[in-house]
Design a protein around this motif. Structure first.
Motif, PDB file in Angstrom:
ATOM      1  N   MET A  36      26.494  60.957  48.877  1.00 10.03           N
ATOM      2  CA  MET A  36      26.546  59.541  48.494  1.00 10.03           C
ATOM      3  C   MET A  36      25.261  59.133  47.786  1.00 10.03           C
ATOM      4  O   MET A  36      25.285  58.327  46.852  1.00 10.03           O
ATOM      5  N   GLY A  37      24.143  59.685  48.228  1.00  7.09           N
ATOM      6  CA  GLY A  37      22.879  59.425  47.559  1.00  7.09           C
ATOM      7  C   GLY A  37      22.916  59.900  46.120  1.00  7.09           C
ATOM      8  O   GLY A  37      22.458  59.196  45.208  1.00  7.09           O
ATOM      9  N   LEU A  38      23.479  61.097  45.896  1.00  9.67           N
ATOM     10  CA  LEU A  38      23.613  61.619  44.533  1.00  9.67           C
ATOM     11  C   LEU A  38      24.527  60.732  43.707  1.00  9.67           C
ATOM     12  O   LEU A  38      24.230  60.433  42.546  1.00  9.67           O
ATOM     13  N   ALA A  39      25.631  60.296  44.303  1.00  9.75           N
ATOM     14  CA  ALA A  39      26.563  59.418  43.594  1.00  9.75           C
ATOM     15  C   ALA A  39      25.882  58.105  43.218  1.00  9.75           C
ATOM     16  O   ALA A  39      26.085  57.583  42.116  1.00  9.75           O
ATOM     17  N   ALA A  40      25.053  57.573  44.113  1.00 10.17           N
ATOM     18  CA  ALA A  40      24.333  56.332  43.832  1.00 10.17           C
ATOM     19  C   ALA A  40      23.379  56.510  42.660  1.00 10.17           C
ATOM     20  O   ALA A  40      23.293  55.650  41.771  1.00 10.17           O
ATOM     21  N   VAL A  41      22.665  57.627  42.645  1.00 14.19           N
ATOM     22  CA  VAL A  41      21.715  57.902  41.554  1.00 14.19           C
ATOM     23  C   VAL A  41      22.439  57.981  40.215  1.00 14.19           C
ATOM     24  O   VAL A  41      22.037  57.350  39.228  1.00 14.19           O
ATOM     25  N   ILE A  42      23.512  58.773  40.164  1.00 17.30           N
ATOM     26  CA  ILE A  42      24.268  58.930  38.916  1.00 17.30           C
ATOM     27  C   ILE A  42      24.860  57.603  38.473  1.00 17.30           C
ATOM     28  O   ILE A  42      24.824  57.246  37.287  1.00 17.30           O
ATOM     29  N   ALA A  43      25.391  56.835  39.438  1.00 19.47           N
ATOM     30  CA  ALA A  43      26.036  55.567  39.109  1.00 19.47           C
ATOM     31  C   ALA A  43      25.031  54.539  38.579  1.00 19.47           C
ATOM     32  O   ALA A  43      25.306  53.852  37.590  1.00 19.47           O
ATOM     33  N   VAL A  44      23.887  54.430  39.229  1.00 17.52           N
ATOM     34  CA  VAL A  44      22.873  53.462  38.770  1.00 17.52           C
ATOM     35  C   VAL A  44      22.349  53.850  37.391  1.00 17.52           C
ATOM     36  O   VAL A  44      22.161  52.987  36.519  1.00 17.52           O
ATOM     37  N   MET A  45      22.122  55.131  37.185  1.00 10.20           N
ATOM     38  CA  MET A  45      21.668  55.585  35.866  1.00 10.20           C
ATOM     39  C   MET A  45      22.713  55.272  34.804  1.00 10.20           C
ATOM     40  O   MET A  45      22.383  54.806  33.711  1.00 10.20           O
ATOM     41  N   THR A  46      23.980  55.501  35.133  1.00 11.65           N
ATOM     42  CA  THR A  46      25.057  55.217  34.181  1.00 11.65           C
ATOM     43  C   THR A  46      25.111  53.729  33.862  1.00 11.65           C
ATOM     44  O   THR A  46      25.204  53.331  32.698  1.00 11.65           O
ATOM     45  N   GLY A  47      25.058  52.897  34.904  1.00  6.52           N
ATOM     46  CA  GLY A  47      25.105  51.459  34.692  1.00  6.52           C
ATOM     47  C   GLY A  47      23.935  50.958  33.870  1.00  6.52           C
ATOM     48  O   GLY A  47      24.108  50.161  32.935  1.00  6.52           O
ATOM     49  N   THR A  48      22.742  51.434  34.195  1.00  2.00           N
ATOM     50  CA  THR A  48      21.535  50.990  33.486  1.00  2.00           C
ATOM     51  C   THR A  48      21.554  51.431  32.029  1.00  2.00           C
ATOM     52  O   THR A  48      21.259  50.633  31.126  1.00  2.00           O
ATOM     53  N   PHE A  49      21.912  52.695  31.795  1.00  2.00           N
ATOM     54  CA  PHE A  49      21.924  53.204  30.415  1.00  2.00           C
ATOM     55  C   PHE A  49      23.064  52.589  29.603  1.00  2.00           C
ATOM     56  O   PHE A  49      22.949  52.425  28.385  1.00  2.00           O
ATOM     57  N   THR A  50      24.162  52.239  30.263  1.00  2.00           N
ATOM     58  CA  THR A  50      25.244  51.533  29.571  1.00  2.00           C
ATOM     59  C   THR A  50      24.749  50.182  29.081  1.00  2.00           C
ATOM     60  O   THR A  50      25.006  49.776  27.939  1.00  2.00           O
ATOM     61  N   ALA A  51      24.020  49.483  29.942  1.00  2.00           N
ATOM     62  CA  ALA A  51      23.460  48.182  29.567  1.00  2.00           C
ATOM     63  C   ALA A  51      22.468  48.318  28.412  1.00  2.00           C
ATOM     64  O   ALA A  51      22.444  47.489  27.492  1.00  2.00           O
ATOM     65  N   MET A  52      21.664  49.370  28.449  1.00  2.00           N
ATOM     66  CA  MET A  52      20.705  49.596  27.367  1.00  2.00           C
ATOM     67  C   MET A  52      21.425  49.932  26.074  1.00  2.00           C
ATOM     68  O   MET A  52      21.058  49.433  24.996  1.00  2.00           O
ATOM     69  N   LEU A  53      22.464  50.760  26.162  1.00  2.00           N
ATOM     70  CA  LEU A  53      23.228  51.164  24.972  1.00  2.00           C
ATOM     71  C   LEU A  53      23.907  49.967  24.322  1.00  2.00           C
ATOM     72  O   LEU A  53      23.969  49.863  23.089  1.00  2.00           O
ATOM     73  N   LEU A  54      24.387  49.047  25.155  1.00  2.00           N
ATOM     74  CA  LEU A  54      25.074  47.863  24.643  1.00  2.00           C
ATOM     75  C   LEU A  54      24.116  46.711  24.345  1.00  2.00           C
ATOM     76  O   LEU A  54      24.548  45.619  24.026  1.00  2.00           O
ATOM     77  N   LYS A  55      22.816  47.017  24.473  1.00  2.00           N
ATOM     78  CA  LYS A  55      21.756  46.069  24.113  1.00  2.00           C
ATOM     79  C   LYS A  55      21.842  44.756  24.887  1.00  2.00           C
ATOM     80  O   LYS A  55      21.708  43.661  24.323  1.00  2.00           O
ATOM     81  N   TYR A  56      22.069  44.871  26.180  1.00  2.00           N
ATOM     82  CA  TYR A  56      22.032  43.689  27.033  1.00  2.00           C
ATOM     83  C   TYR A  56      20.583  43.249  27.203  1.00  2.00           C
ATOM     84  O   TYR A  56      19.649  43.977  26.854  1.00  2.00           O
ATOM     85  N   ASP A  57      20.386  42.085  27.755  1.00  2.00           N
ATOM     86  CA  ASP A  57      19.048  41.504  27.891  1.00  2.00           C
ATOM     87  C   ASP A  57      18.102  42.420  28.674  1.00  2.00           C
ATOM     88  O   ASP A  57      18.442  42.900  29.767  1.00  2.00           O
ATOM     89  N   ASP A  58      16.926  42.668  28.102  1.00  2.00           N
ATOM     90  CA  ASP A  58      15.957  43.571  28.732  1.00  2.00           C
ATOM     91  C   ASP A  58      15.513  43.077  30.100  1.00  2.00           C
ATOM     92  O   ASP A  58      15.303  43.864  31.022  1.00  2.00           O
ATOM     93  N   GLY A  59      15.341  41.760  30.227  1.00  2.00           N
ATOM     94  CA  GLY A  59      14.923  41.203  31.509  1.00  2.00           C
ATOM     95  C   GLY A  59      15.966  41.425  32.583  1.00  2.00           C
ATOM     96  O   GLY A  59      15.630  41.733  33.737  1.00  2.00           O
ATOM     97  N   GLU A  60      17.239  41.278  32.218  1.00  2.00           N
ATOM     98  CA  GLU A  60      18.325  41.503  33.168  1.00  2.00           C
ATOM     99  C   GLU A  60      18.388  42.971  33.566  1.00  2.00           C
ATOM    100  O   GLU A  60      18.618  43.303  34.737  1.00  2.00           O
ATOM    101  N   ILE A  61      18.173  43.850  32.599  1.00  2.00           N
ATOM    102  CA  ILE A  61      18.192  45.291  32.891  1.00  2.00           C
ATOM    103  C   ILE A  61      17.038  45.660  33.813  1.00  2.00           C
ATOM    104  O   ILE A  61      17.224  46.375  34.812  1.00  2.00           O
ATOM    105  N   SER A  62      15.828  45.166  33.492  1.00  2.00           N
ATOM    106  CA  SER A  62      14.655  45.507  34.294  1.00  2.00           C
ATOM    107  C   SER A  62      14.728  44.941  35.705  1.00  2.00           C
ATOM    108  O   SER A  62      14.091  45.462  36.620  1.00  2.00           O
TER     109      SER A  62
END
Length: 293
Positions: free
Chosen positions: A45-71
């Motif tokens: 589950m820890g591994l799944a959490a890591v992969i999922a958070v990375m996916t969510g964060t990088f998706t937001a970066m790829l779609l150019k969402y607000d930097d403050g919201e991402i950070s």
């Protein structure tokens, strides 16, 4: 080299905050305690959490969402819960890992839609995505994770009761996981931890009065939504206490009803109870409901 180090620290902070935001904590140290707690309960589950958070964060970066919201980790917590939930409910197969990545990205997009409209989504994107996969994969019984037999809990085992109340927020029934989650909240916002502890006591008493199974109460299954409600409204004013109490009571009533209907509650009782309480608060203060245009 200095820029690379700075970028790494920025991404790491966003990643950890994404985990901390599962319980509304904008703090990377809290995220570290949460991740440690998840791994303490289940490494996969820890591994799944890591992969999922990375996916969510990088998706937001790829779609150019607000930097403050991402950070601030706002695009990590629903994704993290999707990853953990899918490992909780289903076998660890390639199909499920693909679903974790796809579901994390989808949860991020849904989260952004709510943020853009000024509507507090809380964990609703996670709920929608997880419900979707629970519906789709119910036709694939081979993927379903066998539910382990839950050990009986001695009556009046209060340390277990409070630990599980925290732990079940992130699908953990490990006592040490719950303790780590509680510490993570306390180091960022002590009053939120105190509210959460009280909410476990209140929700457990209500569940007991409603004649819910004692074992389920001590496993935290009737109080983890109340924990999130209490944290949401935690504050120093009398009005904060009242709003927290209203949301906690509503969350237990909604949870009990969903259990009786045999529906996967996840954190929906928290979200619905909090939405209702916010509406009550806004109407009381302004006489009408007003959302961001």
């Amino acid at each position: 080299m200095a820029n690379q180090k700075q970028n790494f620290l920025t991404h790491l902070t966003s990643f950890l905050k994404g985990i901390g935001q599962i319980m509304l904590q904008n703090n990377p140290w809290t995220g570290m305690f949460f991740l440690a707690g998840i791994c303490c309960g289940s490494l996969i589950m820890g591994l799944a959490a890591v992969i999922a958070v990375m996916t969510g964060t990088f998706t937001a970066m790829l779609l150019k969402y607000d930097d403050g919201e991402i950070s601030s980790g706002l695009y990590g917590f629903s994704a993290a819960l999707v990853g953990i939930a899918l490992i909780c409910f289903f076998q660890s197969t390639i199909i499920i890992w693909i679903a974790i990545v796809a579901g994390s990205a989808l949860a991020t997009i849904i989260q952004h839609l709510f943020i853009a409209k000024g509507i507090p989504a809380f964990t609703f994107p996670f709920i929608l995505v997880t419900w979707l996969f629970l519906f789709v994969f119910r036709y694939c019984p081979a993927l379903v994770q066998p539910r382990p037999a839950l050990a009986g809990i001695t009556s009046n085992d209060y340390p277990v009761l409070f630990s599980h109340g925290f732990g079940q927020v992130i699908f953990q029934s490990n006592i040490w996981a719950g303790i780590l989650f509680m510490i993570g909240i306390f180091i960022n916002r002590p009053i939120a931890a105190i509210y959460a502890i009280v909410s476990i006591a209140v929700s457990s008493i209500i569940a007991c009065q409603l004649k819910e199974p004692a074992n389920d109460i001590y496993l935290g299954l009737l109080s983890y939504n109340a924990v999130l409600c209490a944290i949401t409204f935690a504050g120093n004013k009398a009005a904060d206490i009242i709003m927290a109490l209203i949301s906690v009571i509503l969350s237990v009533l909604i949870m009990v009803q969903m259990r009786h209907m045999n529906l996967p509650a996840l954190t929906f009782p928290f979200v619905l109870a909090t939405w209702l309480t916010i509406v009550i608060k806004m109407v009381k203060q302004t006489g009408h409901l007003k959302l961001k245009q």
